[in-house]
Scaffold this motif. Structure first.
Motif, mmCIF file in Angstrom:
data_model
loop_
_atom_site.group_PDB
_atom_site.id
_atom_site.type_symbol
_atom_site.label_atom_id
_atom_site.label_comp_id
_atom_site.label_asym_id
_atom_site.label_seq_id
_atom_site.Cartn_x
_atom_site.Cartn_y
_atom_site.Cartn_z
ATOM 1 N N ALA A 156 19.400 -26.068 -17.207
ATOM 2 C CA ALA A 156 19.035 -26.154 -16.100
ATOM 3 C C ALA A 156 19.414 -25.561 -14.725
ATOM 4 C CB ALA A 156 18.905 -27.604 -15.896
ATOM 5 N N SER A 157 20.487 -24.424 -15.483
ATOM 6 C CA SER A 157 21.503 -23.957 -14.387
ATOM 7 C C SER A 157 21.026 -21.987 -13.680
ATOM 8 C CB SER A 157 23.060 -23.981 -14.308
ATOM 9 O OG SER A 157 23.160 -25.035 -14.620
ATOM 10 N N LYS A 158 20.560 -21.744 -13.069
ATOM 11 C CA LYS A 158 20.339 -20.391 -12.402
ATOM 12 C C LYS A 158 21.251 -19.493 -12.466
ATOM 13 C CE LYS A 158 15.807 -22.409 -12.219
ATOM 14 N NZ LYS A 158 15.188 -21.436 -13.703
ATOM 15 N N THR A 186 27.279 -25.033 -13.859
ATOM 16 C CA THR A 186 27.058 -26.590 -14.256
ATOM 17 C C THR A 186 28.398 -27.709 -14.151
ATOM 18 O OG1 THR A 186 25.700 -25.724 -15.925
ATOM 19 C CG2 THR A 186 25.556 -28.201 -16.266
ATOM 20 N N ILE A 187 27.958 -28.596 -12.670
ATOM 21 C CA ILE A 187 29.548 -29.265 -12.399
ATOM 22 C C ILE A 187 28.582 -30.848 -13.662
ATOM 23 C CG2 ILE A 187 30.444 -30.287 -10.668
ATOM 24 C CD1 ILE A 187 29.782 -27.485 -9.586
ATOM 25 N N LEU A 188 29.606 -31.845 -14.267
ATOM 26 C CA LEU A 188 29.306 -33.251 -14.266
ATOM 27 C C LEU A 188 30.321 -33.765 -13.814
ATOM 28 C CD1 LEU A 188 27.804 -34.669 -15.891
ATOM 29 C CD2 LEU A 188 29.910 -34.557 -18.018
ATOM 30 N N LEU A 189 29.717 -34.841 -12.780
ATOM 31 C CA LEU A 189 30.316 -35.613 -11.839
ATOM 32 C C LEU A 189 30.685 -36.885 -12.701
ATOM 33 C CD1 LEU A 189 28.645 -34.173 -8.505
ATOM 34 C CD2 LEU A 189 30.528 -33.982 -9.445
ATOM 35 N N THR A 190 31.873 -37.625 -12.326
ATOM 36 C CA THR A 190 32.105 -38.535 -13.021
ATOM 37 C C THR A 190 32.244 -39.782 -11.985
ATOM 38 O OG1 THR A 190 32.686 -38.277 -15.606
ATOM 39 C CG2 THR A 190 33.061 -40.714 -14.305
ATOM 40 N N TYR A 191 31.369 -41.528 -11.581
ATOM 41 C CA TYR A 191 31.653 -42.216 -10.820
ATOM 42 C C TYR A 191 32.799 -43.128 -11.254
ATOM 43 C CZ TYR A 191 27.514 -40.079 -8.150
ATOM 44 O OH TYR A 191 26.009 -39.405 -7.455
ATOM 45 N N SER A 192 33.125 -44.048 -10.143
ATOM 46 C CA SER A 192 34.121 -44.860 -11.046
ATOM 47 C C SER A 192 33.459 -45.836 -11.647
ATOM 48 C CB SER A 192 34.966 -45.370 -9.464
ATOM 49 O OG SER A 192 34.282 -45.761 -8.539
ATOM 50 N N ASP A 193 32.233 -46.193 -12.134
ATOM 51 C CA ASP A 193 31.585 -47.484 -13.103
ATOM 52 C C ASP A 193 31.388 -46.574 -14.068
ATOM 53 O OD1 ASP A 193 29.287 -45.724 -11.828
ATOM 54 O OD2 ASP A 193 28.137 -47.225 -10.661
ATOM 55 N N GLY A 194 31.882 -44.827 -14.404
ATOM 56 C CA GLY A 194 31.743 -44.128 -15.603
ATOM 57 C C GLY A 194 29.942 -44.016 -15.872
ATOM 58 N N THR A 195 29.240 -43.722 -14.520
ATOM 59 C CA THR A 195 28.033 -43.413 -14.543
ATOM 60 C C THR A 195 28.116 -41.581 -14.160
ATOM 61 O OG1 THR A 195 27.412 -44.064 -12.614
ATOM 62 C CG2 THR A 195 26.445 -45.197 -14.225
ATOM 63 N N THR A 196 27.339 -40.975 -13.997
ATOM 64 C CA THR A 196 27.546 -39.464 -13.872
ATOM 65 C C THR A 196 26.257 -38.931 -13.709
ATOM 66 O OG1 THR A 196 26.694 -38.589 -16.106
ATOM 67 C CG2 THR A 196 29.056 -39.031 -16.204
ATOM 68 N N ASP A 197 26.425 -38.048 -12.250
ATOM 69 C CA ASP A 197 25.582 -36.818 -12.217
ATOM 70 C C ASP A 197 25.889 -35.300 -12.184
ATOM 71 O OD1 ASP A 197 23.048 -38.163 -10.775
ATOM 72 O OD2 ASP A 197 24.433 -39.161 -8.685
ATOM 73 N N THR A 198 24.308 -34.652 -12.451
ATOM 74 C CA THR A 198 24.986 -33.310 -12.722
ATOM 75 C C THR A 198 24.488 -32.395 -11.408
ATOM 76 O OG1 THR A 198 24.842 -33.323 -14.711
ATOM 77 C CG2 THR A 198 24.437 -31.487 -14.144
ATOM 78 N N LEU A 199 25.462 -31.389 -10.836
ATOM 79 C CA LEU A 199 25.307 -30.353 -10.035
ATOM 80 C C LEU A 199 25.129 -28.553 -10.825
ATOM 81 C CD1 LEU A 199 27.734 -30.856 -7.710
ATOM 82 C CD2 LEU A 199 25.310 -31.833 -7.383
ATOM 83 N N VAL A 200 23.559 -28.060 -10.798
ATOM 84 C CA VAL A 200 23.513 -27.338 -11.159
ATOM 85 C C VAL A 200 23.351 -26.374 -9.831
ATOM 86 C CG1 VAL A 200 22.275 -28.274 -13.332
ATOM 87 C CG2 VAL A 200 21.380 -27.523 -11.473
ATOM 88 N N THR A 201 23.930 -24.366 -10.343
ATOM 89 C CA THR A 201 23.559 -23.688 -9.375
ATOM 90 C C THR A 201 22.157 -23.368 -9.277
ATOM 91 O OG1 THR A 201 24.093 -21.880 -10.818
ATOM 92 C CG2 THR A 201 25.639 -22.678 -9.937
#
Length: 388
Positions: free
Chosen positions: A47-49, A145-160
Motif C-alpha cells: 500500500a506504500s508509494k 511502512t510504519i506499523l503503530l501499536t497502541y497500549s490496548d494492543g490495537t494497531t494502525d499503519t502509516l505508509v509513504t
C-alpha cells in the motif's frame, strides 16, 4: 533503464553451523533456493508509494521527508515497527533521535531496513534525511511502512504517500517534533510499489524466520583485479563490520557464502565453517549468546591457482530490540564495495573484532550475481546452528 539496474551499474562504476567443509553428502542434498520477498514478513510495501520532493531528482541534494501522527482520542501509542528503503541513501529519525541509516547494502533499494522503536503516547514525528547520486526522472525515491501499536494492543499503519511533507534543502532541526513543517510542500508520488518504473525493485524485507538468497549480491576480490580477470594464486583476508543502531541487539545471523576457490568464515573472531567449491554456497546460522556492539564478518579466501577469483557473501541479521517482544528488527549485509581486503601478508588476528583495518583498501565489485564467469550457485543444506 529501470532504476535498480541503473543504480547497479552506478555501484560498479563508483565502487557496497557446525565447523565443517563441503563434502559429497552436502553436494548431493544441496538444492537451489528461490526467494520470494515479503512472503514471511508481517509487513510489506503493497500500500506504500515511492515518494520524493519532485518527479525529477537532483543528485547530491539533501531532501527532508516528514510525517507527524497524533493518535485518536482515548488511544496511547507505545511502539512502532518500521520498514523502509531508499534510492539511494538516508538517515532516519523518530522524534528527533537518530535511529539508523538506509544506505546499505551498497545503497541498493531492493533491500529494506527494519526497526522497532518506542513512541511517545501522543504526538510523534518520523523524519528522513535522504539523497540520491544521479539526477533525473525516477532517480530518487523513499518507500516506507510504519506499523503503530497502541497500549490496548490495537494497531494502525502509516505508509509513504502524498500526505507526507517534503522539502529540498533541509533546515537545521527539521527532524525535531517542535519543527513547523506546515509550509513544506506535500510529497510527490513518483511510483507505486513494484509497478511502472519501479517494477523491478521488489524489496527483500528482514523477516523472522529469515528469507535470504544471493540475488543482487556481488562477487568481490581485492582492489587489484587485472583486466584479464586472472588473479595470482594465494590467500587474501576480507572484513566487513556492521554496527547496530542504538537499542538494536544482534540476535541471529543467517549467512550464505561461497568462494572461488576456498574460504574460511569467521564471525566476531570465531571460526564458523569453510568451503571449497564456488558452485556451492554454504548456509550458516549464528546465534549471539551475548549482546555484541558490532558484528564482524572476516573471511580468509584462497585462489588455489592463477585464475579468476571471487568471494560471495549474503547475511541477514535479525536483532532483538531492547525491551520489546513480538517485534522484528533486521538488516542485510552483502558482499559489495563496503568490504575491505589486503593483498599483503595475512596479519595475525585479522578476524578479531578489535583488529584495525582502517588502512585496508575497499574491495573491487567484479560482477553482480548470477553473472558470468560464476553463474548460478546452489545453496547447500543448512549447517547446524552455532552459538557464540
Amino acid at each position: 533503464m529501470a532504476p535498480f539496474l541503473r543504480y547497479a551499474l552506478c555501484s560498479l562504476l563508483f565502487a557496497i553451523p557446525s565447523l565443517r567443509s563441503v563434502n559429497a553428502a552436502e553436494n548431493a542434498t544441496a538444492s537451489s533456493l528461490t526467494v520470494t520477498p515479503d512472503v514471511t514478513s508481517s509487513m510489506n510495501f503493497a500500500a506504500s508509494k515511492w515518494i520524493w520532493n519532485s518527479a525529477t531528482a537532483t543528485a547530491n541534494t539533501f531532501v527532508g521527508l516528514r510525517k507527524s501522527f497524533t493518535p485518536p482520542e482515548g488511544k496511547a501509542l507505545i511502539a512502532a515497527e518500521i520498514i523502509f528503503t531508499v534510492y539511494t541513501s538516508l538517515t532516519f529519525y523518530v522524534n528527533g533521535v537518530e535511529i539508523g541509516t538506509g544506505n546499505g547494502p551498497a545503497s541498493r533499494p531492493s533491500f529494506a531496513r527494519r526497526f522497532c522503536v518506542d513512541l511517545l503516547p501522543s504526538f510523534n514525528v518520523f523524519a528522513f534525511n535522504a539523497s540520491t547520486v544521479i539526477s533525473g526522472a525516477d532517480e530518487g525515491g523513499l518507500i516506507a511502512t510504519i506499523l503503530l501499536t497502541y497500549s490496548d494492543g490495537t494497531t494502525d499503519t502509516l505508509v509513504t504517500d502524498s500526505s507526507w511533507r517534503v522539502k529540498s534543502g533541509i533546515p537545521l532541526g527539521f527532524e525535531q517534533p517542535s519543527f513547523d513543517d506546515t509550509t513544506w510542500p506535500v510529497a510527490t508520488v513518483i511510483g507505486s510499489y513494484a509497478a511502472g518504473a519501479w517494477a523491478d525493485v521488489i524489496v527483500n524485507i528482514p523477516a523472522d524466520p529469515p528469507v535470504l538468497g544471493l540475488e543482487h549480491t556481488q562477487w568481490i576480490w581485492t582492489d587489484v583485479v587485472p583486466a584479464s580477470g586472472t588473479v595470482p594464486a594465494g590467500s587474501r583476508a576480507f572484513r566487513r563490520t556492521f554496527t547496530p543502531a542504538p537499542g538494536q541487539v544482534p540476535g541471529t545471523a543467517t549467512i550464505l557464502i561461497a568462494a572461488d576457490n576456498a574460504y574460511t568464515l569467521y564471525v566476531n573472531g570465531v571460526s564458523i565453517g569453510s568451503g571449497t567449491s564456488f558452485k556451492i554456497a554454504q548456509r550458516y546460522t549464528v546465534n549471539f549468546a551475548s549482546a555484541p556492539s558490532e558484528v564482524v564478518l572476516a573471511v580468509l579466501a584462497t585462489n588455489t591457482v592463477a585464475s579468476v577469483a571471487g568471494l560471495l557473501v549474503a547475511m541477514e541479521l535479525n536483532m532483538v530490540p531492547a525491551g520489546r517482544i513480538n517485534c522484528t528488527a533486521g538488516v542485510f549485509v552483502l558482499s559489495d564495495n563496503g568490504w575491505k581486503s589486503t593483498k599483503d601478508l595475512i596479519p595475525a588476528g585479522f578476524e578479531q573484532p578489535g583488529f584495525d583495518d582502517s588502512t585496508w583498501p575497499a574491495v573491487v565489485a567484479e560482477v553482480t550475481y548470477p553473472a558470468a564467469p560464476w553463474g548460478t550457485v546452489t545453496i547447500a543444506v543448512p549447517s547446524p546452528p552455532v552459538t557464540i
